[in-house]
Design an enzyme around this catalytic site. Sequence first.
Site, PDB file in Angstrom:
ATOM      1  N   ARG A  52      39.252  37.795  35.639  1.00 19.16           N
ATOM      2  CA  ARG A  52      38.465  38.782  34.897  1.00 19.16           C
ATOM      3  C   ARG A  52      37.379  38.040  34.137  1.00 19.16           C
ATOM      4  O   ARG A  52      37.630  36.971  33.562  1.00 19.16           O
ATOM      5  CB  ARG A  52      39.343  39.574  33.911  1.00 19.16           C
ATOM      6  N   GLU A  78      30.126  42.811  33.949  1.00 24.53           N
ATOM      7  CA  GLU A  78      29.869  43.198  35.340  1.00 24.53           C
ATOM      8  C   GLU A  78      29.794  44.700  35.559  1.00 24.53           C
ATOM      9  O   GLU A  78      29.201  45.154  36.539  1.00 24.53           O
ATOM     10  CB  GLU A  78      30.942  42.612  36.265  1.00 24.53           C
ATOM     11  N   LYS A 107      51.335  35.740  41.452  1.00 23.90           N
ATOM     12  CA  LYS A 107      51.237  35.881  42.908  1.00 23.90           C
ATOM     13  C   LYS A 107      50.019  35.142  43.464  1.00 23.90           C
ATOM     14  O   LYS A 107      50.113  34.392  44.419  1.00 23.90           O
ATOM     15  CB  LYS A 107      51.176  37.377  43.267  1.00 23.90           C
ATOM     16  N   ILE A 108      48.855  35.374  42.839  1.00 25.82           N
ATOM     17  CA  ILE A 108      47.621  34.772  43.374  1.00 25.82           C
ATOM     18  C   ILE A 108      47.580  33.276  43.077  1.00 25.82           C
ATOM     19  O   ILE A 108      47.272  32.460  43.952  1.00 25.82           O
ATOM     20  CB  ILE A 108      46.384  35.491  42.788  1.00 25.82           C
ATOM     21  N   THR A 141      38.161  34.111  39.523  1.00 27.19           N
ATOM     22  CA  THR A 141      38.318  35.313  40.358  1.00 27.19           C
ATOM     23  C   THR A 141      39.225  36.300  39.639  1.00 27.19           C
ATOM     24  O   THR A 141      39.749  37.222  40.252  1.00 27.19           O
ATOM     25  CB  THR A 141      38.950  34.977  41.733  1.00 27.19           C
ATOM     26  N   ASP A 176      33.544  35.232  40.681  1.00 27.36           N
ATOM     27  CA  ASP A 176      33.647  36.515  41.385  1.00 27.36           C
ATOM     28  C   ASP A 176      33.667  37.654  40.371  1.00 27.36           C
ATOM     29  O   ASP A 176      33.628  38.823  40.752  1.00 27.36           O
ATOM     30  CB  ASP A 176      34.932  36.549  42.231  1.00 27.36           C
ATOM     31  N   HIS A 218      32.688  40.653  42.519  1.00 25.88           N
ATOM     32  CA  HIS A 218      34.068  41.149  42.489  1.00 25.88           C
ATOM     33  C   HIS A 218      34.521  41.570  43.892  1.00 25.88           C
ATOM     34  O   HIS A 218      34.994  42.682  44.095  1.00 25.88           O
ATOM     35  CB  HIS A 218      34.199  42.312  41.501  1.00 25.88           C
ATOM     36  N   GLN A 219      34.348  40.661  44.834  1.00 20.82           N
ATOM     37  CA  GLN A 219      34.684  40.988  46.215  1.00 20.82           C
ATOM     38  C   GLN A 219      35.917  40.244  46.716  1.00 20.82           C
ATOM     39  O   GLN A 219      36.273  40.354  47.894  1.00 20.82           O
ATOM     40  CB  GLN A 219      33.492  40.687  47.146  1.00 20.82           C
ATOM     41  N   ALA A 220      36.582  39.504  45.820  1.00 21.05           N
ATOM     42  CA  ALA A 220      37.708  38.681  46.287  1.00 21.05           C
ATOM     43  C   ALA A 220      38.789  39.531  46.961  1.00 21.05           C
ATOM     44  O   ALA A 220      39.465  39.079  47.880  1.00 21.05           O
ATOM     45  CB  ALA A 220      38.302  37.890  45.128  1.00 21.05           C
ATOM     46  N   PHE A 221      38.926  40.774  46.510  1.00 22.46           N
ATOM     47  CA  PHE A 221      39.987  41.630  47.064  1.00 22.46           C
ATOM     48  C   PHE A 221      39.611  42.223  48.422  1.00 22.46           C
ATOM     49  O   PHE A 221      40.451  42.797  49.098  1.00 22.46           O
ATOM     50  CB  PHE A 221      40.267  42.805  46.091  1.00 22.46           C
TER      51      PHE A 221
HETATM   52  P1  NAI Z   1      50.498  38.197  38.377  1.00 18.91           P
HETATM   53  O1  NAI Z   1      50.942  39.180  37.355  1.00 18.91           O
HETATM   54  O2  NAI Z   1      51.333  37.998  39.591  1.00 18.91           O
HETATM   55  O3  NAI Z   1      50.325  36.761  37.688  1.00 18.91           O
HETATM   56  C1  NAI Z   1      49.664  36.565  36.479  1.00 18.91           C
HETATM   57  C2  NAI Z   1      50.211  35.295  35.846  1.00 18.91           C
HETATM   58  O4  NAI Z   1      49.475  35.043  34.657  1.00 18.91           O
HETATM   59  C3  NAI Z   1      51.692  35.420  35.445  1.00 18.91           C
HETATM   60  O5  NAI Z   1      52.413  34.297  35.912  1.00 18.91           O
HETATM   61  C4  NAI Z   1      51.647  35.465  33.914  1.00 18.91           C
HETATM   62  O6  NAI Z   1      52.784  34.868  33.320  1.00 18.91           O
HETATM   63  C5  NAI Z   1      50.391  34.666  33.645  1.00 18.91           C
HETATM   64  N1  NAI Z   1      49.810  34.915  32.325  1.00 18.91           N
HETATM   65  C6  NAI Z   1      49.860  36.042  31.569  1.00 18.91           C
HETATM   66  N2  NAI Z   1      49.164  35.862  30.430  1.00 18.91           N
HETATM   67  C7  NAI Z   1      48.687  34.599  30.462  1.00 18.91           C
HETATM   68  C8  NAI Z   1      47.918  33.811  29.573  1.00 18.91           C
HETATM   69  N3  NAI Z   1      47.495  34.312  28.406  1.00 18.91           N
HETATM   70  N4  NAI Z   1      47.623  32.548  29.926  1.00 18.91           N
HETATM   71  C9  NAI Z   1      48.057  32.038  31.099  1.00 18.91           C
HETATM   72  N5  NAI Z   1      48.791  32.723  31.990  1.00 18.91           N
HETATM   73  C10 NAI Z   1      49.105  33.984  31.668  1.00 18.91           C
HETATM   74  O7  NAI Z   1      49.020  38.615  38.751  1.00 18.91           O
HETATM   75  P2  NAI Z   1      48.198  38.276  40.082  1.00 18.91           P
HETATM   76  O8  NAI Z   1      48.460  39.309  41.112  1.00 18.91           O
HETATM   77  O9  NAI Z   1      48.422  36.844  40.429  1.00 18.91           O
HETATM   78  O10 NAI Z   1      46.692  38.508  39.583  1.00 18.91           O
HETATM   79  C11 NAI Z   1      46.100  37.661  38.625  1.00 18.91           C
HETATM   80  C12 NAI Z   1      44.798  38.286  38.154  1.00 18.91           C
HETATM   81  O11 NAI Z   1      43.865  38.293  39.223  1.00 18.91           O
HETATM   82  C13 NAI Z   1      44.893  39.767  37.758  1.00 18.91           C
HETATM   83  O12 NAI Z   1      45.325  39.915  36.422  1.00 18.91           O
HETATM   84  C14 NAI Z   1      43.493  40.249  37.937  1.00 18.91           C
HETATM   85  O13 NAI Z   1      42.797  40.088  36.707  1.00 18.91           O
HETATM   86  C15 NAI Z   1      42.899  39.299  38.969  1.00 18.91           C
HETATM   87  N6  NAI Z   1      42.567  39.963  40.235  1.00 18.91           N
HETATM   88  C16 NAI Z   1      41.277  39.847  40.695  1.00 18.91           C
HETATM   89  C17 NAI Z   1      40.903  40.431  41.882  1.00 18.91           C
HETATM   90  C18 NAI Z   1      39.508  40.291  42.434  1.00 18.91           C
HETATM   91  O14 NAI Z   1      39.138  41.007  43.382  1.00 18.91           O
HETATM   92  N7  NAI Z   1      38.682  39.393  41.914  1.00 18.91           N
HETATM   93  C19 NAI Z   1      41.878  41.239  42.659  1.00 18.91           C
HETATM   94  C20 NAI Z   1      43.204  41.234  42.113  1.00 18.91           C
HETATM   95  C21 NAI Z   1      43.518  40.631  40.934  1.00 18.91           C
END
Ligand code: NAI
Length: 346
Positions: A233, A262, A156-157, A231, A257, A294-297
């Site tokens: 982990r 952290e 999604k992101i 942004t 981020d 960790h403020q991206a959200f």
């Molecule tokens: P999502 O589940 O929609 O997309 C994750 C993508 O990563 C999927 O397409 C998946 O196939 C792929 N993936 C899985 N394992 C992988 C690997 N080993 N190598 C490459 N790609 C791989 O998740 P979304 O919503 O896009 O979020 C992504 C990440 O963003 C979350 O897992 C979270 O860690 C982080 N996040 C950070 C925030 C912040 O405030 N900084 C807030 C929300 C999420």
Amino acid sequence: MSKIRVAFYDAKEYDINSFEKANNESEIEISYFETKLNEDTVKLSEGYDVVCVFVNDTVSKNVIDSLCNNGVKLIALRCAGYNNVDIEHAFGKIHIVRVPAYSPYAVAEHAMALLLTSVRRIHKAYNRTKDFNFSLSGLTGFDLHGKTVGVVGTGKIGRIFIDICRGFGMNVIAYDKFPAKDSDIEYVELEALFERSDIISFHCPLTDENRHMVNPESIEKMKKGVILINTSRGALIDSAALVEGIKDRKIGAACLDVYEEESDVFFHDYSGHIVDDDTLARLISMPNVIVTSHQAFLTNEALSNIADVTLSNISEFFNNDTCSNEICYNCVKASSCAQAHKAKCF
Ligand code: NAI
């Protein structure tokens, strides 16, 4: 019916505001605790039905066992990532729900904000003009137009970040462990992405397999001057290797981020204190590193979605047989989990 009692850990003012607003006249009663959930604080959960936790709470084996002993039936994550939860140990003992998406735009836009700040030296310029220093010396940036950005994780992101980059006229290449079918994204192997990208942005979950995917060997493959944006982990990047890569002038800039250590630092005010983490202190001291905690959200839209979805996850769990946003060890490992039909995982 008696109220569903929720112990809400790591509560911040903005959490309390958004949850109180969303929890009007509800069957759910929330007690807010400032402290994070860990082995020392799990005793606070006694008498509660649910614990509500965030990214830096520790939901380890021992914590899960204590939660079960305390009678807690549900762990409600108010985030998408669950790398801080031992989901394998929890299976069969306690259910886990999460907020799979609260605002992918918030995170993708923050990634681009960090990139623009870095390449156009906005952080430097802001401080200078505050001090009536109008010199442009050292503020030269570069055009993003025509540069190649490598996006790791096209969920999604990642996809929204790709759209934003395309709006800037950048060439986008991507790596995903499970590439999207029927998309116009140019997928390449991870190694090729490291070799070809001027900018690399991480949008995949943290797993055992990709911990420290940025390490001395992968940095070696990257272009000189590459900019890294994380942004996702912190532990996707080996921070000590990052420091060395920047000192060697191989990495041109880092926009972080998230940071692998952290949990003891982010979300707290340590101004006026000596920070013990030398790696973090070194990174922050570098002129080409930007750290946000960790403020991206953190947008109004995301906070409101987090509160709405978390409360509806809790209500659904206690009132229905379905549990739309449950996650478990099997969901992650295999599609055979009952969750495929929105039923409870066990
Ligand atoms: P999502 O589940 O929609 O997309 C994750 C993508 O990563 C999927 O397409 C998946 O196939 C792929 N993936 C899985 N394992 C992988 C690997 N080993 N190598 C490459 N790609 C791989 O998740 P979304 O919503 O896009 O979020 C992504 C990440 O963003 C979350 O897992 C979270 O860690 C982080 N996040 C950070 C925030 C912040 O405030 N900084 C807030 C929300 C999420």
